[in-house]
Design a protein around this motif. Structure first.
Motif, PDB file in Angstrom:
ATOM      1  N   TRP A 106      90.544  37.918   8.995  1.00 49.58           N
ATOM      2  CA  TRP A 106      89.569  38.047  10.077  1.00 49.58           C
ATOM      3  C   TRP A 106      88.196  37.746   9.503  1.00 49.58           C
ATOM      4  CZ3 TRP A 106      90.357  41.627  14.739  1.00 49.58           C
ATOM      5  CH2 TRP A 106      91.720  41.662  15.110  1.00 49.58           C
ATOM      6  N   ILE A 107      87.412  36.955  10.237  1.00 52.79           N
ATOM      7  CA  ILE A 107      86.115  36.479   9.751  1.00 52.79           C
ATOM      8  C   ILE A 107      85.057  36.772  10.814  1.00 52.79           C
ATOM      9  CG2 ILE A 107      84.815  34.439   9.016  1.00 52.79           C
ATOM     10  CD1 ILE A 107      87.521  33.139   8.277  1.00 52.79           C
ATOM     11  N   SER A 108      84.017  37.521  10.440  1.00 52.84           N
ATOM     12  CA  SER A 108      82.957  37.803  11.407  1.00 52.84           C
ATOM     13  C   SER A 108      81.953  36.659  11.414  1.00 52.84           C
ATOM     14  CB  SER A 108      82.270  39.138  11.091  1.00 52.84           C
ATOM     15  OG  SER A 108      81.682  39.122   9.816  1.00 52.84           O
ATOM     16  N   VAL A 109      81.715  36.112  12.604  1.00 48.99           N
ATOM     17  CA  VAL A 109      80.762  35.003  12.782  1.00 48.99           C
ATOM     18  C   VAL A 109      79.643  35.558  13.661  1.00 48.99           C
ATOM     19  CG1 VAL A 109      80.504  32.576  13.372  1.00 48.99           C
ATOM     20  CG2 VAL A 109      82.771  33.475  12.765  1.00 48.99           C
ATOM     21  N   ARG A 110      78.641  36.120  13.013  1.00 42.04           N
ATOM     22  CA  ARG A 110      77.655  36.945  13.716  1.00 42.04           C
ATOM     23  C   ARG A 110      76.972  36.219  14.872  1.00 42.04           C
ATOM     24  NH1 ARG A 110      72.471  38.137  10.405  1.00 42.04           N
ATOM     25  NH2 ARG A 110      72.144  35.963  11.089  1.00 42.04           N
ATOM     26  N   ASP A 111      76.435  35.044  14.597  1.00 41.12           N
ATOM     27  CA  ASP A 111      75.607  34.392  15.613  1.00 41.12           C
ATOM     28  C   ASP A 111      76.420  33.667  16.679  1.00 41.12           C
ATOM     29  OD1 ASP A 111      73.524  35.457  14.256  1.00 41.12           O
ATOM     30  OD2 ASP A 111      72.846  33.590  13.338  1.00 41.12           O
ATOM     31  N   ALA A 112      77.734  33.672  16.536  1.00 42.37           N
ATOM     32  CA  ALA A 112      78.602  33.172  17.603  1.00 42.37           C
ATOM     33  C   ALA A 112      79.203  34.323  18.408  1.00 42.37           C
ATOM     34  CB  ALA A 112      79.717  32.300  17.018  1.00 42.37           C
ATOM     35  N   ASP A 113      78.865  35.550  18.037  1.00 42.83           N
ATOM     36  CA  ASP A 113      79.353  36.750  18.747  1.00 42.83           C
ATOM     37  C   ASP A 113      80.875  36.797  18.853  1.00 42.83           C
ATOM     38  OD1 ASP A 113      76.845  37.985  19.321  1.00 42.83           O
ATOM     39  OD2 ASP A 113      76.492  36.458  20.866  1.00 42.83           O
ATOM     40  N   ARG A 114      81.525  36.550  17.702  1.00 46.39           N
ATOM     41  CA  ARG A 114      82.986  36.634  17.723  1.00 46.39           C
ATOM     42  C   ARG A 114      83.527  36.844  16.306  1.00 46.39           C
ATOM     43  NH1 ARG A 114      82.412  30.834  17.685  1.00 46.39           N
ATOM     44  NH2 ARG A 114      83.588  30.062  15.887  1.00 46.39           N
ATOM     45  N   VAL A 115      84.753  37.305  16.273  1.00 46.94           N
ATOM     46  CA  VAL A 115      85.518  37.398  15.022  1.00 46.94           C
ATOM     47  C   VAL A 115      86.659  36.399  15.115  1.00 46.94           C
ATOM     48  CG1 VAL A 115      86.974  38.880  13.598  1.00 46.94           C
ATOM     49  CG2 VAL A 115      84.920  39.828  14.670  1.00 46.94           C
ATOM     50  N   ASP A 116      86.716  35.480  14.171  1.00 45.49           N
ATOM     51  CA  ASP A 116      87.791  34.489  14.141  1.00 45.49           C
ATOM     52  C   ASP A 116      88.954  34.995  13.293  1.00 45.49           C
ATOM     53  OD1 ASP A 116      86.200  32.889  15.657  1.00 45.49           O
ATOM     54  OD2 ASP A 116      85.755  31.431  14.071  1.00 45.49           O
ATOM     55  N   ILE A 117      90.148  34.573  13.672  1.00 48.10           N
ATOM     56  CA  ILE A 117      91.354  34.970  12.941  1.00 48.10           C
ATOM     57  C   ILE A 117      92.074  33.701  12.496  1.00 48.10           C
ATOM     58  CG2 ILE A 117      93.490  36.304  13.025  1.00 48.10           C
ATOM     59  CD1 ILE A 117      92.198  37.745  15.528  1.00 48.10           C
ATOM     60  N   HIS A 118      92.292  33.577  11.187  1.00 48.82           N
ATOM     61  CA  HIS A 118      92.953  32.395  10.641  1.00 48.82           C
ATOM     62  C   HIS A 118      94.228  32.800   9.909  1.00 48.82           C
ATOM     63  CE1 HIS A 118      89.775  29.189  11.074  1.00 48.82           C
ATOM     64  NE2 HIS A 118      89.089  30.272  11.381  1.00 48.82           N
ATOM     65  N   GLU A 119      95.239  31.969  10.065  1.00 45.32           N
ATOM     66  CA  GLU A 119      96.458  32.102   9.276  1.00 45.32           C
ATOM     67  C   GLU A 119      96.156  31.524   7.888  1.00 45.32           C
ATOM     68  OE1 GLU A 119      99.482  30.646   7.260  1.00 45.32           O
ATOM     69  OE2 GLU A 119      99.217  29.232   8.905  1.00 45.32           O
ATOM     70  N   THR A 120      96.617  32.151   6.824  1.00 46.59           N
ATOM     71  CA  THR A 120      96.129  31.790   5.493  1.00 46.59           C
ATOM     72  C   THR A 120      97.021  30.818   4.725  1.00 46.59           C
ATOM     73  OG1 THR A 120      97.194  33.732   4.490  1.00 46.59           O
ATOM     74  CG2 THR A 120      94.934  34.003   5.282  1.00 46.59           C
ATOM     75  N   ARG A 121      98.081  30.337   5.345  1.00 41.14           N
ATOM     76  CA  ARG A 121      98.895  29.316   4.673  1.00 41.14           C
ATOM     77  C   ARG A 121      98.496  27.918   5.136  1.00 41.14           C
ATOM     78  NH1 ARG A 121     105.410  29.583   3.641  1.00 41.14           N
ATOM     79  NH2 ARG A 121     105.618  27.555   2.614  1.00 41.14           N
ATOM     80  N   SER A 122      98.401  27.758   6.460  1.00 43.80           N
ATOM     81  CA  SER A 122      97.980  26.450   6.986  1.00 43.80           C
ATOM     82  C   SER A 122      96.476  26.408   7.212  1.00 43.80           C
ATOM     83  CB  SER A 122      98.682  26.185   8.315  1.00 43.80           C
ATOM     84  OG  SER A 122      98.186  27.063   9.318  1.00 43.80           O
ATOM     85  N   PHE A 123      95.812  27.572   7.165  1.00 41.66           N
ATOM     86  CA  PHE A 123      94.375  27.760   7.406  1.00 41.66           C
ATOM     87  C   PHE A 123      93.989  27.623   8.873  1.00 41.66           C
ATOM     88  CE2 PHE A 123      94.658  25.608   3.153  1.00 41.66           C
ATOM     89  CZ  PHE A 123      94.510  26.748   2.387  1.00 41.66           C
ATOM     90  N   GLY A 124      94.946  27.419   9.749  1.00 47.14           N
ATOM     91  CA  GLY A 124      94.623  27.215  11.160  1.00 47.14           C
ATOM     92  C   GLY A 124      94.132  28.477  11.843  1.00 47.14           C
TER      93      GLY A 124
END
Length: 404
Positions: free
Chosen positions: A362-380
């Motif tokens: 999970w990655i916090s993207v402050r100025d986009a007002d969201r938390v992104d979630i990426h799968e860590t094998r394909s990085f998608g």
């Protein structure tokens, strides 16, 4: 033997009550009955500007509740009870809040100081410690009630009060921290000592320690020095605690760049016999031998690293960067020590947190007002959660790790 009918009715009533009681501890819902659930996939996302946190769960990648009224959450941090039910939130305004994550509400809240900088919980889950700028020192509270247990003012060898930084828990009801102005490291041992700890002071560690970290095995406490070009290491397994200077030249290079942000020492990644640490003022991740604390390699990266977070299996480390290059994340492959992937989630990537076994991040993207979630094998990218200016992300498996 068969119980009489009246006794059976009483027993069944008792069982019904016993079964119904845990249901009351499920996640609170507005209209329907709460459901039973575990806590191993729960976490909190800090909404710093709003003074609130989001309660999230990683199995369904969803937001469960929002809890507000938490004060100034600049530089907020979180630790968890051993049973993963309660979160202890440390605010910059001295607020210490105990959050019941199953009930999605504040259990207790106190304002214990004027300006605080993080906290920790003892390994037995009974003590919560808070590090304070104003007044300087560390205060200890009962984890169940938040009642005061001990007040340890930070008065250095010259008689001056000092801010305290780098507070961590260490094994056997212990805590360690540094005195910023005082240039000392203190270790408090509460083991079999009730509310009166044995206090060990380590002098002459260097100028202006700005942060501290303990290694995952609880053996070494390491302080970063703002006023000197080295780190200080203390072997907590030694009979006599002494400071040892390591990584001389850590804060400089052949052509140092302006330092946009001093890296958090908690942003170190431990993988096997190596540590990956942010180079100060340089676009590099330093690879350090974990035993000798000697540099063995430097990995060129996109910007000045802030957090380097190892995937739980140790195969990868994910890195975010200081302003103005803080829109990017890079992935380092540990066996080859090379950057194998990079992408731009958006403006102001502030923090990263892996799911317990590391299949997603999970990655916090402050100025986009969201938390992104990426799968860590394909990085998608596999999901996102809306959040108001999110910063720190904290998942409950932290409850079972030393020093986080």
């Amino acid at each position: 033997m068969t119980a009489p009918a009246a006794s059976r009715r009483a027993l069944l009533a008792g069982l019904a009550g016993a079964l119904a009681a845990p249901a009351a501890t499920g996640i609170a819902r507005a209209a329907d009955a709460p459901a039973l659930r575990g806590t191993g996939d729960l976490g909190l996302v800090i909404e710093r500007a709003a003074g609130a946190v989001l309660l999230v769960e990683t199995t369904g990648r969803s937001r469960l509740a929002r809890i507000d009224g938490l004060g100034d959450l600049s530089h907020a941090s979180v630790c968890f009870s051993r049973d993963e039910r309660y979160a202890y939130l440390f605010g910059r305004d001295g607020g210490l809040t105990k959050i019941d994550m199953l009930a999605a509400r504040i259990d207790r809240r106190i304002v214990q100081a004027g300006n605080a900088i993080g906290g920790a919980i003892s390994d037995d889950g009974t003590l919560v410690a808070v590090s304070n700028y104003e007044p300087g020192g560390v205060r200890i509270f009962d984890a169940a009630t938040l009642a005061p247990v001990a007040d340890i003012p930070a008065v250095d060898s010259r008689g001056n009060r000092s801010k305290t930084v780098g507070l961590v828990d260490i094994p056997f009801r212990g805590f360690a921290w540094s005195l910023y102005e005082g240039g000392e490291i203190w270790v408090a041992d509460f083991w079999n000592r009730g509310n009166s700890p044995k206090l060990t002071r380590i002098f002459d560690i260097g100028r202006l320690p700005y942060d501290g970290v303990v290694t995952a095995d609880g053996r070494h406490y390491v302080a970063g020095l703002f006023g000197e070009d080295a780190l200080i290491r203390v072997d907590l397994w030694a009979d006599s605690l002494k400071p040892e200077r390591v990584l001389a030249g850590y804060g400089k290079g052949e052509a140092p760049l302006p330092v946009y942000k001093m890296p958090h020492l908690e942003g170190w990644a431990a993988v096997g016999d190596r540590l990956l640490i942010p180079a100060v003022g340089r676009h590099e991740v330093l690879v350090v031998d974990r035993e000798r604390f000697a540099p063995v390699a430097a990995i060129p990266v996109h910007g000045q690293p802030v957090f380097i977070v190892a995937r739980p299996d140790g195969r990868q480390a994910w890195v975010n960067f200081a302003h103005p290059l803080n829109d990017t994340v890079q992935v380092i492959d540990i066996p080859s020590l090379t950057v194998v992937h990079g992408f731009m989630p958006g403006p102001a990537v502030l923090h990263l947190e892996f799911t317990p076994r590391g299949h997603e991040v999970w990655i916090s993207v402050r100025d986009a007002d969201r938390v992104d979630i990426h799968e860590t094998r394909s990085f998608g990218k596999v999901g996102e959660v809306a959040a108001a200016k999110p910063s720190g992300i904290f998942f409950t498996p932290r409850a079972h790790r030393i020093g986080v």
